[in-house]
Design an enzyme around this catalytic site. Structure first.
Site, PDB file in Angstrom:
ATOM      1  CB  CYS A   1       8.144  20.592 -10.163  1.00 52.70           C
ATOM      2  SG  CYS A   1       9.969  20.614  -9.632  1.00 52.70           S
TER       3      CYS A   1
ATOM      4  CB  CYS B   1      10.082  18.508 -11.234  1.00 50.48           C
ATOM      5  SG  CYS B   1      10.232  18.595  -9.379  1.00 50.48           S
TER       6      CYS B   1
END
Length: 107
Positions: A32, A35
């Protein structure tokens, strides 16, 4: 190296729900991009507010049980837990001032 401690399905109860101070939980995954952008911001918050709050990370790929329990369908998802209860949520990568404003009651 991240300031945030890794928490798993097995340690979530003791590390988060039974914690004596509020805990910011970063639900994330290796793949991600947002993230990865959020991680250093949470590290800064962890370092600056260590006396008031703990910051931990839960890898959703490695810990599907806790992710399912809290209905994590979009990451990064940042939850705040206080006294064993989920009390605040932030979804998506946000700049540090926005996170500090959202979580001001716990910092």
């Amino acid at each position: 190296m991240s300031q945030a401690k890794d928490v798993t399905d097995a340690t979530f109860q003791s590390e988060v729900l039974e914690a004596t101070k509020p805990v910011i939980v970063d639900f994330w995954a290796e793949w991600c991009g947002p993230c990865r952008m959020l991680s250093p911001i949470l590290d800064q918050i962890a370092a600056e507010h260590a006396d008031k709050v703990d910051v931990v990370k839960v890898n959703v790929d490695d810990n599907p049980g806790i992710s399912a329990k809290y209905g994590i369908t979009s990451i990064p998802a940042v939850y705040v837990f206080k006294d064993g209860e989920h009390v605040a949520t932030s979804i998506g990568a946000k700049p540090k001032p926005a996170l500090e404003k959202e979580f001001a009651a716990y910092l």
